[in-house]
Design an enzyme around this catalytic site. Structure first.
Site, PDB file in Angstrom:
ATOM      1  N   GLU A  84       1.621  -0.548  -5.022  1.00 18.94           N
ATOM      2  CA  GLU A  84       0.693   0.517  -5.350  1.00 18.94           C
ATOM      3  C   GLU A  84       1.587   1.740  -5.562  1.00 18.94           C
ATOM      4  O   GLU A  84       2.067   2.332  -4.590  1.00 18.94           O
ATOM      5  CB  GLU A  84      -0.300   0.764  -4.215  1.00 18.94           C
ATOM      6  CG  GLU A  84      -1.312   1.846  -4.560  1.00 18.94           C
ATOM      7  CD  GLU A  84      -2.238   2.187  -3.399  1.00 18.94           C
ATOM      8  OE1 GLU A  84      -3.409   2.489  -3.652  1.00 18.94           O
ATOM      9  OE2 GLU A  84      -1.771   2.174  -2.243  1.00 18.94           O
TER      10      GLU A  84
ATOM     11  N   ASP B 293       0.829  -1.189   0.000  1.00 15.83           N
ATOM     12  CA  ASP B 293       0.000   0.000   0.000  1.00 15.83           C
ATOM     13  C   ASP B 293       0.875   1.255   0.000  1.00 15.83           C
ATOM     14  O   ASP B 293       1.858   1.340   0.751  1.00 15.83           O
ATOM     15  CB  ASP B 293      -0.894  -0.025   1.251  1.00 15.83           C
ATOM     16  CG  ASP B 293      -1.799   1.176   1.344  1.00 15.83           C
ATOM     17  OD1 ASP B 293      -2.677   1.323   0.479  1.00 15.83           O
ATOM     18  OD2 ASP B 293      -1.624   1.983   2.285  1.00 15.83           O
TER      19      ASP B 293
END
Length: 700
Positions: A379, A343
């Protein structure tokens, strides 16, 4: 209770069959107390007797798995200079393998008194804090081995542990919403029927529910608020939180592996749940604030934040980097997971200000003999300046391709000028990855994910509808590149409903037949809706859970998705190891790929511009380069994809016989039940209905 010197390695608590070793890093501590808790909450404190290499440690015989514990760190409390030690605060072990309980946001959890940020709060937090748990590391893996499915054979399914199973009628109520629920035969059968090869679980590291959400009757449903990087979240355990969650997680992984399905974890190493300088003192802040968090230079009372959550982990410090690498290695070696999705991965590359692909974090991952061998998915952005880094990660990494998402959405909703970029994204985004000698597999292709509209809502809403989140619909992305097909929200209009179903199939067909690695968002194959809410991070209820009863109405869509996955698996032309080159194959006069106009002629520069929304894509299967050996060719059928994103039907002229003979209708998004690969194409032209895709196949 007598405590022995023990060992500084490994960090955390380690049960060896006769007792438990405890070790914790802190450069700033002057003394550290190990606190043991009985079942009735009675606390016993022992000072760790040894300090070696900035690690405090001790060994306790006859301390068994299930023992709850925490730490109290004595040292300086000087927020303006960085240190925030406060022995009144019970701290989670940063290396805890399991966590019991949850916090209640009592004032004692904070280092200051409410209403007076400059005060010092010496109220004891133990009664309100989570407790670390000693675990039993022994588990019968039954010869479980890493699957290591090649990227080009991978189909990823992003799933939420709780949301996937809470409403499944075939899963017993007592295991719904748990790791055991994901491992249930009914769930595994669904994954297998769908053609999924990897389940990417949204955060399962121990996380905290925000006080602001709980005050509204909401919760941190998604889990992007980690406090324990080694512990499976105890809220997903079906039968206990005193180490049982570890056993249950391992059992889930073992069951998925037996079914040939990899487990990928969505991990949040960019920040923790302790928030900014006004947040609670739960673990890292009280252990060694300057080591674990990046502070603002010149005023270390405040936290440097490129995550939008109040803090950023300090990847400039060796101990933070060690924590991340130890955590990754633990989940691979001890928990047997097969990969990670990072993330806001750009924040991990900020040693200074800019995102740096030569950052120490990337070097450590690249050199690690364990972590470097699993799937690593970034990401590739954060909220800091210059954080959008799609295409900018090192060769070892794959990336969530945000440009793929945006382009496919634009193309199928009829955005002018999107045809050229659609072609680039469909063929693996060579413009983003080829210059670094990366392959099409560097692109993790997705159109929907947990963050944003579901696929059904993408074709049903022009605007977000997030009123349930309690923020006056101000949260969530406003520019969704969605199209409601003429009516906002649910409708009984048969024409609109049919168009939405066709658009859904168009997007899924594009996703599963593109070069790269496809990722399906959980429930998209089941027609899942969030009623226009594109930010259900706080909705732990039926709005976000998969409605398996309603899914029965979408059996045709589920079967269509599975059929696409089978088509991809059976034909390597859709999952090439190398980019197309646009030139003739060895011994052939036809290029490996050809872009054709509806009249059958090659596309010109003018055809790529303007508002053109139709094209034919020829994929030559008569010699596909396999892996790194250019001398090895895989022979497959050739395919002709007739793509019509226009609002009117389009007649396509088939190319001459040198491209292929005996074309058969293999897949039709306008009529999913009609084309099955057995129906031949008669004549030299084919009519493709408005906003649809027809896939033709030719053998050799």
């Amino acid at each position: 209770m007598h405590i022995w010197p023990g060992s500084p390695y490994p960090l955390g608590s380690a049960f060896d069959g006769g007792g438990t070793n405890f070790a914790i890093f802190s450069e700033v501590a002057e003394r550290i107390e190990l606190c043991l808790f009985d079942d009735d909450g009675t606390e016993s404190r022992l000072c760790l007797p040894e300090r070696n290499g900035l690690v405090w440690h001790g060994y306790l015989p006859r301390v068994w798995p299930g023992q709850r514990y925490g730490y109290r760190v004595h040292g300086p409390y000087e927020p303006a200079a960085g240190p925030r030690c406060n022995p009144a605060k019970l701290l989670l072990d940063p290396y805890a393998k399991a966590v019991d309980g949850r916090i209640d946001w009592d004032e004692s959890l904070f280092a200051y008194r409410f209403g007076d940020p400059e005060s010092y709060n010496d109220a004891d937090s133990a009664a309100h804090a989570m407790k670390s748990v000693v675990i039993n590391p022994f588990f019968d893996w039954q010869n479980d081995q890493p699957l290591r499915i090649p990227y080009n054979e991978t189909v990823i399914y992003e799933a939420h542990v709780k949301g996937m199973t809470m409403r499944h009628p075939d899963i017993p109520e007592d295991v719904r919403g748990s790791y055991a629920g994901i491992a249930h035969p009914a769930m595994i059968q669904h994954f297998r029927d769908l053609g999924v090869t990897a389940v990417e679980l949204m955060p399962v590291h121990q996380f905290v529910h925000d006080s602001t959400l709980e005050e509204k009757g909401l919760s941190n449903y998604w889990g992007y608020n980690t406090i324990g990087f080694f512990a499976p979240h105890n809220g997903y355990a079906s039968f206990g939180t005193r180490g049982e969650q570890v056993y249950e997680f391992k059992s889930m992984v073992r069951a998925l592996h037996k079914a040939g399905i990899e487990v990928i974890l969505d991990v949040v190493y960019n920040h923790t749940a302790e928030g900014n300088h006004m947040g609670p003192t739960l673990s890292f802040r009280g252990v060694d604030n300057k080591a674990y968090y990046r502070l603002v230079e010149g005023d270390e009372k405040f936290y440097y934040d490129t995550t939008g959550t109040g803090n950023s982990l300090n990847v400039r410090h060796h101990e933070s980097l060690r924590l991340i690498m130890d955590s990754l290695r633990y989940w691979v070696t001890e928990m047997h997971v097969d990969g990670f999705r990072f993330d806001l991965a750009s924040s991990l590359a900020r040693e200074f200000h800019e995102v740096d692909r030569l950052a120490a974090f990337f070097d450590l991952v690249n050199q690690d003999p364990v972590v470097s061998q699993v799937k690593l998915i970034a990401e590739p952005w954060d909220v800091g300046e210059g954080g959008y880094q799609v295409g900018g990660f090192p060769p070892l990494w794959t990336e969530w391709n945000g440009k793929y998402r945006d382009t496919v959405r634009d193309f199928w909703r009829g955005e002018p000028g999107s045809l050229g970029e659609f072609a680039a994204r469909f063929t693996g985004s060579s413009d983003l990855y080829e210059t670094d000698n990366r392959r099409p597999i560097a692109s993790i292709n997705f159109v929907t994910a947990h963050d944003g509209f579901t696929l059904r809502d993408l074709v049903s809403y022009n605007e977000k509808h997030n009123e349930a989140n309690g923020e006056d619909n101000n949260d969530g992305e406003s520019h969704n590149r969605s199209w409601n097909c003429g009516v906002e929200g649910e409708t009984d209009d048969p024409g609109v409903r049919e168009l939405r179903a066709r658009q859904t199939r168009n997007i899924l067909a594009t996703l599963l037949l593109s070069q790269g690695v496809p990722m399906i968002a959980h429930g998209d194959e089941l027609g899942r809706t969030q009623q226009g809410n594109n930010n259900v991070y706080c909705q732990d209820n039926e709005l976000s859970w998969v409605d398996w009863d309603a899914a029965a109405e979408h059996r045709t869509l589920t079967a269509f998705t599975a059929r696409l996955a089978r088509l991809r698996a059976e034909h390597p032309i859709f999952r090439r190891q190398r980019f197309f080159e646009g030139r003739p194959l060895r011994g052939e006069g036809i290029d490996d790929i050809a872009w054709l106009r509806p009249d059958g002629r090659p596309m010109t520069d003018q055809d790529w511009g303007g508002n053109h929304q139709t094209l034919a894509i020829y994929l030559n299967g008569r010699g596909i380069p396999d892996r790194d050996d250019l001398g090895m060719l895989v022979v497959d059928d050739s395919f002709l994809l007739l793509v019509n994103a226009h609002h009117e039907s389009q007649a396509f002229t088939l190319p001459d016989a040198s491209y292929g003979k005996g074309w058969r209708r293999t897949l039709d998004t306008a009529d999913p039940a009609a084309a099955d690969g057995t129906e031949p194409v008669d004549g030299t032209t084919v009519d493709v209905p408005a906003r649809s895709m027809l896939v033709l196949q030719s053998g050799h």
